[in-house]
Design an enzyme around this catalytic site. Structure first.
Site, mmCIF file in Angstrom:
data_model
loop_
_atom_site.group_PDB
_atom_site.id
_atom_site.type_symbol
_atom_site.label_atom_id
_atom_site.label_comp_id
_atom_site.label_asym_id
_atom_site.label_seq_id
_atom_site.Cartn_x
_atom_site.Cartn_y
_atom_site.Cartn_z
ATOM 1 N N SER A 54 11.629 28.074 -52.672
ATOM 2 C CA SER A 54 10.175 28.775 -52.621
ATOM 3 C C SER A 54 9.382 28.767 -54.129
ATOM 4 C CB SER A 54 10.399 30.201 -52.347
ATOM 5 O OG SER A 54 9.110 30.762 -51.965
ATOM 6 N N ASP A 82 5.348 27.669 -41.684
ATOM 7 C CA ASP A 82 5.379 28.127 -43.022
ATOM 8 C C ASP A 82 4.061 27.757 -43.848
ATOM 9 O OD1 ASP A 82 6.019 28.759 -45.602
ATOM 10 O OD2 ASP A 82 7.642 27.633 -45.864
ATOM 11 N N HIS A 109 9.433 30.482 -43.062
ATOM 12 C CA HIS A 109 9.631 30.549 -44.724
ATOM 13 C C HIS A 109 10.916 31.450 -44.804
ATOM 14 C CE1 HIS A 109 8.786 29.915 -48.902
ATOM 15 N NE2 HIS A 109 9.107 31.178 -49.312
#
Length: 306
Positions: A155, A246, A276
């Site tokens: 991320s 996501d 995610h």
């Protein structure tokens, strides 16, 4: 949208997390994120785990070193955690990194960089860069092999990893990006489709970028926004993992395509039915184990070529 049953169960768990209303928005976000930790499952024993505190111009920076064995020739993964640049720490990623260290038989050094909004860009990036330089300078003391450095992150940590790889490309043998943040425009189709979640949403993304890049002049800086970088020639082989549901999916794939256009060897994989954050949800989601195995195989391949 067909989420897997395990992901649905995980999202129900997350929706029931309670956070004190007395906290500031960023403190509440951190507390909320830290309550994800049980989703990763039980902590595995690792051969040896140590922590060190580094000092850089008066700033304290912690790193945690996972050693799955006593082989000094093991691959070395330097890892930057996710959390939208404003959350996450050594504990939020401890369980999956234990698992990944054991499975890949890699030494992993996790970096606890400074967070926005108290420390906006470039503070966290400077911490990551300082940590890499310190690791290189202290390789003999750490008993690590500098010919086997891998840069990794998930991320927001993927954004940091991409920039660090660009800066240290000459000594990095591989790059691992798990559903990376690469773009601050939030104009992709996946952002349009998943602007209300699951897990991440557009409102939270706008706030995260505002905290991380409060100065307008930084919003087009490729060190902060990897998709804006053009000097990508000479990057090491890269593994890019993206989740099907996501909002970050498309920007991860766009970054992978940009690397390919610069003749970088890229292996990308879409994990269907996932959302995610599933790297940290191995106690609930079986696809986490698949991702871990894919990463371990990628590392094994790159290590054999180094």
């Amino acid at each position: 949208m067909k989420l897997s049953e395990q992901v649905e169960k995980t999202l129900n768990y997350i929706q029931n997390i309670e956070v004190s209303e007395t906290l500031s928005p960023w403190e509440a976000g951190r507390n909320f994120y830290e309550k994800f930790i049980p989703l990763a499952g039980e902590k595995q024993n690792v051969f040896h785990i140590t922590e060190k505190e580094l000092l850089n111009e008066g700033n304290s920076l912690k790193i945690r070193i996972y050693r799955p064995n006593n082989n000094v020739e093991s691959p070395l993964m330097i890892y930057f955690h996710g959390g939208w640049f404003n959350a996450g720490n050594l504990e939020t990623h401890d369980t999956p990194l234990r698992q990944l260290s054991n499975l890949s038989q890699s030494i992993i050094i996790a970096v606890d960089y400074r967070l926005a909004p108290e420390y906006p860009f470039p503070a966290g990036l400077y911490d990551c860069e300082f940590a890499v330089k310190w690791i290189i300078e202290n390789a003999s003391t750490l008993n690590i092999d500098l010919k086997k450095i891998i840069i990794a992150g998930d991320s927001a940590g993927g954004a940091l990893a991409a920039t660090i790889t660009r800066k240290f490309r000459s000594i990095v043998i591989a790059q691992l990006l798990i559903y990376p943040v690469t773009d601050n425009s939030m104009k992709t189709s996946s952002w349009d489709e998943f602007q209300n979640g699951p897990l991440l949403d557009l409102k939270g993304a706008i706030q995260a970028w505002d905290w991380y890049l409060p100065h307008i002049e930084d919003r087009n800086n490729p060190d902060a926004v990897p998709l804006l970088a053009d000097d990508l020639i000479g990057f090491p082989p890269t593994f890019v993992a993206v989740s099907e549901f996501d909002p970050l999916k498309d920007e991860g794939l766009l970054y992978a395509e940009k690397l390919k256009a610069n003749r970088v060897d890229v292996q990308q994989k879409l994990y269907k039915g996932t959302t995610h954050g599933f790297f940290q949800m191995g106690g609930f989601i079986d696809d986490t184990k698949i991702l871990m195995h894919d990463i371990a195989e990628f590392i094994k391949t790159q290590n054999s070529l180094s």
